[in-house]
Design an enzyme around this catalytic site. Structure first.
Site, PDB file in Angstrom:
ATOM      1  N   ASP A  96      -7.217  19.758 -11.317  1.00 40.04           N
ATOM      2  CA  ASP A  96      -6.787  19.166 -12.586  1.00 40.04           C
ATOM      3  C   ASP A  96      -6.914  20.245 -13.658  1.00 40.04           C
ATOM      4  O   ASP A  96      -7.375  21.351 -13.389  1.00 40.04           O
ATOM      5  CB  ASP A  96      -7.595  17.904 -12.897  1.00 40.04           C
ATOM      6  CG  ASP A  96      -9.045  18.205 -13.224  1.00 40.04           C
ATOM      7  OD1 ASP A  96      -9.450  19.385 -13.172  1.00 40.04           O
ATOM      8  OD2 ASP A  96      -9.768  17.257 -13.528  1.00 40.04           O
ATOM      9  N   ASP A 287      -5.905  10.090  -6.684  1.00 39.11           N
ATOM     10  CA  ASP A 287      -7.266  10.593  -6.536  1.00 39.11           C
ATOM     11  C   ASP A 287      -8.161   9.605  -7.239  1.00 39.11           C
ATOM     12  O   ASP A 287      -7.735   8.929  -8.171  1.00 39.11           O
ATOM     13  CB  ASP A 287      -7.426  11.962  -7.212  1.00 39.11           C
ATOM     14  CG  ASP A 287      -7.587  11.813  -8.707  1.00 39.11           C
ATOM     15  OD1 ASP A 287      -8.738  11.778  -9.185  1.00 39.11           O
ATOM     16  OD2 ASP A 287      -6.570  11.701  -9.417  1.00 39.11           O
ATOM     17  N   CYS A 330     -19.322   3.424  11.445  1.00 38.86           N
ATOM     18  CA  CYS A 330     -19.194   2.045  11.925  1.00 38.86           C
ATOM     19  C   CYS A 330     -19.384   1.960  13.444  1.00 38.86           C
ATOM     20  O   CYS A 330     -19.812   0.933  13.958  1.00 38.86           O
ATOM     21  CB  CYS A 330     -17.850   1.461  11.508  1.00 38.86           C
ATOM     22  SG  CYS A 330     -17.791   1.155   9.729  1.00 38.86           S
ATOM     23  N   HIS A 356     -17.998   6.560   5.400  1.00 38.73           N
ATOM     24  CA  HIS A 356     -17.251   5.340   5.711  1.00 38.73           C
ATOM     25  C   HIS A 356     -16.234   5.025   4.620  1.00 38.73           C
ATOM     26  O   HIS A 356     -15.085   4.684   4.922  1.00 38.73           O
ATOM     27  CB  HIS A 356     -18.175   4.130   5.899  1.00 38.73           C
ATOM     28  CG  HIS A 356     -17.407   2.858   5.766  1.00 38.73           C
ATOM     29  ND1 HIS A 356     -16.629   2.348   6.792  1.00 38.73           N
ATOM     30  CD2 HIS A 356     -17.197   2.044   4.696  1.00 38.73           C
ATOM     31  CE1 HIS A 356     -16.006   1.260   6.364  1.00 38.73           C
ATOM     32  NE2 HIS A 356     -16.328   1.054   5.097  1.00 38.73           N
TER      33      HIS A 356
HETATM   34 ZN   LIG Z   1     -16.380   2.788   8.873  1.00 43.69          ZN
END
Ligand SMILES: [Zn+2]
Length: 402
Positions: A96, A287, A330, A356
């Site tokens: 940026d 973004d 996960c 995650h």
């Molecule tokens: Zn995940």
């Protein structure tokens, strides 16, 4: 040697206003619509580049000129051979311009025709940033996509303030273009001569449409920006505290008016549902700090909605954060364990939740692209948005049981 254009952009499929395309940069191919993880100070906080590249397959990240310019400074990065070699990130990089960061300093800044004078948030020293300086710093960083230096006014500012700001932004856009072009033509810095890499081609420059919540100002800004001519176009000055309805009114009106053959970038947006909604209006690039910042405060984004991992309801919940997520967090860890890490203030809590969250954002964009290509985008959009409310519905059900 014939030089390649800095970027090429091809729309491969359309579904309504939504588009799936390919953005080719001098450092690799980026499928769009794309979410760019934010790497403010040359690091996507809590993420190793191996995980970003190999597991999440992030093709492009964003770094902040303002932060890197103040620390470690353009000279340090210049001497280390540009931001890619300094950080070890090998894929595409967008920087940026610093305009937004300086704006967000509020009372610490003073804006004149020449540029912005402000006090550094690090040591309080007086600093000066202008379109020319921003282009020079971004050349030293050697990013693949450079943003024009803009002025971002408060969304709720008076119309005459927003007009003056928009007009200043368009004059700064021209000055950005002129300085950028002269840096590219001299091949000074800009990352193009890195001997160890087969980089051929200049940096790309994107212009930014401003104008707050006023559609007439936005359209005028769009005309002035496209008149200067850029490799891509961004909508700036949204998601800065205005009502969601205001943001959607601007995005719905302006996006289809942006040049169809160039990438369209909605800056600083947003939540998973915002991304899908903006794609439905024709946006290609995003973004946002949400997946990384919220990951550090114990919040997880899932296909069933946002959850606070610290809540007591997960204390002995052995299921993964998101049962439909295939990320390595996960696959291995339970909600109960992640809650324990968060409550214990363990470093790993931020690392795992950030991982995650980014996996969820990037996977969502992958599914968005697939659905556009197969002509099922509206079905995907409906099911995805409904899914995001499931945790809320669970909560409503359990509280009505009491
Ligand atoms: Zn995940």
């Amino acid at each position: 040697m014939v030089e390649k254009p800095p970027i090429t952009f091809e729309v491969l499929a359309r579904d309504g206003e939504a588009r799936a395309g390919v953005l080719t940069t001098r450092r690799g191919i980026v499928d769009t619509p794309v979410f760019m993880p934010v790497g403010t100070a040359g690091t996507v906080k809590g993420m190793r580049f191996e995980a970003l590249e190999e597991e999440l397959d992030a093709r492009i990240i964003l770094c902040n000129t303002y932060h890197l310019w103040l620390r470690p400074g353009a000279n340090v990065i210049r001497k280390c051979g540009g931001l890619h070699r300094f950080t070890g990130w090998r894929r595409a990089l967008l920087t940026d311009s610093g305009g937004f960061q300086v704006w967000s300093l509020g009372a610490l800044r003073k804006i004149t025709e020449e540029g912005t004078r402000f006090r550094s948030h690090i040591d309080g020293n007086l600093q000066f940033l202008s379109p020319e300086i921003s282009m020079e710093v971004q050349a030293a960083l050697g990013s693949d996509i450079v943003m024009a230096f803009d002025e971002c006014a408060a969304g709720d500012a008076a119309p005459d303030v927003l007009r003056r700001s928009m007009e200043l932004t368009s004059r700064w856009a021209k000055r950005s273009r002129v300085r950028f072009d002269s840096l590219q033509s001299q091949a000074l810095e800009t990352g193009r001569t890195a001997p160890s890499e087969t980089i051929n081609g200049a940096q790309a420059l994107f212009g930014i449409v401003q104008g707050g919540s006023y559609l007439d100002l936005r359209r005028e800004s769009l005309d002035r920006t496209t008149e200067v001519g850029f490799d891509g176009y961004a909508i700036g000055g949204l998601s800065v505290g205005e009502e969601k309805t205001v943001m959607w009114r601007v995005v719905t009106d302006i996006t289809p008016r942006l040049p169809a053959d160039k990438p369209r970038y909605l800056m600083g947006v947003g939540t998973p549902e915002d991304l899908v909604e903006a794609v439905s209006r024709g946006i290609d690039m995003f973004d946002c700090v949400l997946p990384t910042r919220n990951g550090r405060t114990g919040q997880a984004f899932t296909s069933r909605g946002k959850i606070n991992v610290k809540n007591a309801q997960w204390a002995v919940d052995t299921r993964p954060l998101d049962e439909t997520c295939d990320c390595s967090v996960c696959r291995r860890h339970s909600r109960a364990y992640l809650r324990h890490l968060c409550l214990s203030g363990e470093l790993l809590a931020s690392v795992l939740l950030t991982h995650h969250n980014l996996a969820f954002f990037l996977d969502t964009m992958r599914r968005v692209r697939q659905s556009i290509r197969s002509g099922d985008f509206n079905k995907f959009r409906r099911e995805f948005t409904e899914g995001l409310n499931e945790f809320e519905q669970d909560k409503a059900l359990s509280s009505s049981d009491v």
